[in-house]
Write a protein that holds these residues in place. Sequence first.
Motif, PDB file in Angstrom:
ATOM      1  N   LEU A   1       0.851  -1.196   0.000  1.00  0.00           N
ATOM      2  CA  LEU A   1       0.000   0.000   0.000  1.00  0.00           C
ATOM      3  C   LEU A   1       0.886   1.244   0.000  1.00  0.00           C
ATOM      4  O   LEU A   1       1.721   1.417   0.885  1.00  0.00           O
ATOM      5  N   GLU A   2       0.700   2.077  -1.024  1.00  0.00           N
ATOM      6  CA  GLU A   2       1.542   3.268  -1.139  1.00  0.00           C
ATOM      7  C   GLU A   2       0.710   4.508  -0.829  1.00  0.00           C
ATOM      8  O   GLU A   2      -0.183   4.864  -1.593  1.00  0.00           O
ATOM      9  N   PRO A   3       1.000   5.172   0.313  1.00  0.00           N
ATOM     10  CA  PRO A   3       0.301   6.430   0.566  1.00  0.00           C
ATOM     11  C   PRO A   3       0.777   7.470  -0.444  1.00  0.00           C
ATOM     12  O   PRO A   3       1.975   7.574  -0.720  1.00  0.00           O
TER      13      PRO A   3
ATOM     14  N   VAL B   1       7.161   3.139   0.735  1.00  0.00           N
ATOM     15  CA  VAL B   1       7.503   4.505   1.110  1.00  0.00           C
ATOM     16  C   VAL B   1       8.091   5.206  -0.106  1.00  0.00           C
ATOM     17  O   VAL B   1       9.167   4.840  -0.584  1.00  0.00           O
ATOM     18  N   ASP B   2       7.353   6.189  -0.636  1.00  0.00           N
ATOM     19  CA  ASP B   2       7.808   6.931  -1.808  1.00  0.00           C
ATOM     20  C   ASP B   2       8.163   8.351  -1.357  1.00  0.00           C
ATOM     21  O   ASP B   2       7.293   9.090  -0.886  1.00  0.00           O
ATOM     22  N   THR B   3       9.436   8.708  -1.511  1.00  0.00           N
ATOM     23  CA  THR B   3       9.898  10.008  -0.995  1.00  0.00           C
ATOM     24  C   THR B   3       9.061  11.165  -1.546  1.00  0.00           C
ATOM     25  O   THR B   3       8.809  12.138  -0.840  1.00  0.00           O
ATOM     26  N   TYR B   4       8.619  11.050  -2.795  1.00  0.00           N
ATOM     27  CA  TYR B   4       7.866  12.143  -3.414  1.00  0.00           C
ATOM     28  C   TYR B   4       6.562  12.416  -2.656  1.00  0.00           C
ATOM     29  O   TYR B   4       6.138  13.555  -2.528  1.00  0.00           O
ATOM     30  N   HIS B   5       5.950  11.355  -2.151  1.00  0.00           N
ATOM     31  CA  HIS B   5       4.643  11.490  -1.522  1.00  0.00           C
ATOM     32  C   HIS B   5       4.695  11.827  -0.042  1.00  0.00           C
ATOM     33  O   HIS B   5       3.755  12.400   0.491  1.00  0.00           O
ATOM     34  N   VAL B   6       5.771  11.442   0.636  1.00  0.00           N
ATOM     35  CA  VAL B   6       5.735  11.505   2.106  1.00  0.00           C
ATOM     36  C   VAL B   6       6.766  12.441   2.736  1.00  0.00           C
ATOM     37  O   VAL B   6       6.769  12.611   3.957  1.00  0.00           O
TER      38      VAL B   6
ATOM     39  N   ALA C   1      10.788   0.921  -1.434  1.00  0.00           N
ATOM     40  CA  ALA C   1      11.004   2.370  -1.334  1.00  0.00           C
ATOM     41  C   ALA C   1      11.144   2.937  -2.746  1.00  0.00           C
ATOM     42  O   ALA C   1      11.826   2.354  -3.596  1.00  0.00           O
ATOM     43  N   HIS C   2      10.462   4.048  -2.985  1.00  0.00           N
ATOM     44  CA  HIS C   2      10.547   4.739  -4.280  1.00  0.00           C
ATOM     45  C   HIS C   2      11.221   6.095  -4.083  1.00  0.00           C
ATOM     46  O   HIS C   2      11.014   6.735  -3.060  1.00  0.00           O
ATOM     47  N   VAL C   3      11.998   6.504  -5.080  1.00  0.00           N
ATOM     48  CA  VAL C   3      12.675   7.807  -4.969  1.00  0.00           C
ATOM     49  C   VAL C   3      12.486   8.650  -6.231  1.00  0.00           C
ATOM     50  O   VAL C   3      12.445   8.158  -7.352  1.00  0.00           O
TER      51      VAL C   3
ATOM     52  N   VAL D   1      13.592   4.099  -8.674  1.00  0.00           N
ATOM     53  CA  VAL D   1      13.451   5.446  -9.250  1.00  0.00           C
ATOM     54  C   VAL D   1      12.153   5.480 -10.055  1.00  0.00           C
ATOM     55  O   VAL D   1      11.987   4.733 -11.016  1.00  0.00           O
ATOM     56  N   GLU D   2      11.239   6.353  -9.620  1.00  0.00           N
ATOM     57  CA  GLU D   2       9.924   6.429 -10.265  1.00  0.00           C
ATOM     58  C   GLU D   2       9.637   7.898 -10.555  1.00  0.00           C
ATOM     59  O   GLU D   2       9.260   8.661  -9.669  1.00  0.00           O
ATOM     60  N   ILE D   3       9.853   8.290 -11.803  1.00  0.00           N
ATOM     61  CA  ILE D   3       9.746   9.713 -12.155  1.00  0.00           C
ATOM     62  C   ILE D   3       8.742   9.911 -13.281  1.00  0.00           C
ATOM     63  O   ILE D   3       9.024   9.624 -14.442  1.00  0.00           O
TER      64      ILE D   3
HETATM   65 ZN    ZN Z   1       5.762   5.375  -5.949  1.00  0.00          ZN
END
Ligand code: ZN
Length: 275
Positions: free
Chosen positions: A142-144, A177-182, A204-206, A248-250
């Motif tokens: 689950l990705e917030p 945990v996606d840095t962009y979102h949290v 983890a996504h960055v 890496v998700e851009i």
């Molecule tokens: Zn993501």
Amino acid sequence: MASINKLAINQITNDPVKSDKLVEIYKEEGVPLITPWRNKLEEDGITAKAFRKMVDDAGIEINGFCLCGFFAEKGVSGRQEQIDYNKRTIDFALELGAPSIVTVAGGLLPDNKDLDYSRKFNMDALAEVLAYARDKGMRLGLEPLHPMYTADWSVVVNIKDANDWCDQLGDGIGIIVDTYHVWWDPRLQDEIKRAGDRNRIIAAHVSDWLLPTRDLLLDRGVMGDGVIDIPRIRKWLEDEGYKGNYEVEIFSEENWKKDQAVYIEHIKQRFEEFV
Ligand code: ZN
């Protein structure tokens, strides 16, 4: 400094490239892990089995799979259709050999402003899909998402929400945990700790938050171009025992215009310097 053997790239990062060509480029560029999207593979006419062979032959591993969720998208009457689509996504991920599936909660029901009702609706549908995933041995992550996506993508907007949902939903679901979102969340470290204590950090996504951000969806930055202290978040994750990769998700119209092989070189440099 993150080691390149922890580098995963999400397929959306290189959106203009066809799936088979992308595997070739990742092989040439030494990208060790990929997270594909079901809709992209289907668009390119590639089955799960065929893609699995492609990555196996290239020596690339599957880091995750996109995407479960969007339960509210087709309204109350479309609930079963969305659940069935999600179940097929789980089957697809199993065939692919993906370790987990990125899962978003879903947004508001169409023509409905009752946010509490949409939260309940999405959670109930997710519980059904989770039961199916659990039976099959597929883990959901689950990705917030950042609160700006509440209406269309996810009513789960921070890690506290995600932890609360996981507590209620039970086994078989963890958190991405996606840095962009949290990155903005004052409770981030505490909630990463809470997730770590329950052994539920799946991935983890960055990427980076650009100033100014010109588009809600398609203007993410390459690590180092924005304001997020990624190594700090990485340390919090690793302090909780996270040993996984960094994906890496851009989503970025600007970067999709570039030569994608050159862009991947750039991503690799930034990964080593800023993750
Ligand atoms: Zn993501």
